[in-house]
Design an enzyme around this catalytic site. Structure first.
Site, mmCIF file in Angstrom:
data_model
loop_
_atom_site.group_PDB
_atom_site.id
_atom_site.type_symbol
_atom_site.label_atom_id
_atom_site.label_comp_id
_atom_site.label_asym_id
_atom_site.label_seq_id
_atom_site.Cartn_x
_atom_site.Cartn_y
_atom_site.Cartn_z
ATOM 1 N N CYS A 171 -2.124 19.211 6.718
ATOM 2 C CA CYS A 171 -2.837 18.893 7.965
ATOM 3 C C CYS A 171 -3.173 17.414 8.050
ATOM 4 C CB CYS A 171 -4.103 19.739 8.107
ATOM 5 S SG CYS A 171 -5.339 19.368 6.857
ATOM 6 N N CYS A 195 -9.857 24.295 4.409
ATOM 7 C CA CYS A 195 -10.720 23.148 4.714
ATOM 8 C C CYS A 195 -11.881 23.096 3.722
ATOM 9 C CB CYS A 195 -11.248 23.238 6.143
ATOM 10 S SG CYS A 195 -9.981 23.712 7.344
#
Ligand code: FES
Length: 147
Positions: A35, A104
């Protein structure tokens, strides 16, 4: 149920401990290759206690909320306890993250670990290398789902 918990939204919109510590005792930076998000953690350490912590996260809302929560969880704690902080504990403290956003929270765990390792390395402190596995990259299981 809403995609994000109220706690995630609250920490995203009002993150704690944002910034930089100029004279940090340990600094850790990790990124996620897929990402492109980056997280940097700064620690002040006295007598093995994390007396201050700040973060800079160039990343998604879940990464910012995870950094904020993780810094709250380790502030004032001994290094041994900070090393035990898992991404799952961070996600639980946020009342959960969607499955495809769990990676995350991994950044927060890894950034803290990397900052502690940096502190040990800088000060020539011996440590158990198995406590510092290489950060995850590429084929994260959480990426098996489409965003
Ligand atoms: Fe990359 Fe959240 S850390 S999408």
């Amino acid at each position: 149920m809403a995609l994000y918990s109220e706690k995630v939204m609250e920490h995203f919109t009002n993150p704690r401990n944002v910034g930089k510590i100029e004279d940090a005792d340990g600094v850790g930076e990790v990124g996620n290759a897929k990402c492109g998000d980056i997280m940097k953690i700064y620690l002040k350490i006295e007598n093995d206690i994390i007396t201050d912590v700040k973060f800079n996260t160039f990343g998604c809302g879940s990464a910012i909320a995870s950094s904020s929560m993780a810094t709250e969880l380790i502030k004032g704690k001994p290094l041994s306890q900070a090393l035990e902080l898992t991404n799952k504990a961070v996600a639980e403290a946020l009342d959960g993250l969607p499955a495809h956003k769990m990676h995350c929270s991994v950044l927060a765990e890894e950034a803290i670990r990397s900052a502690i390792k940096n502190y040990y390395d800088k000060n020539g402190i011996a440590y158990d290398k198995t406590q510092f596995p290489e950060p995850h990259d590429e084929e994260e299981e959480h990426f098996s789902e489409e965003d």
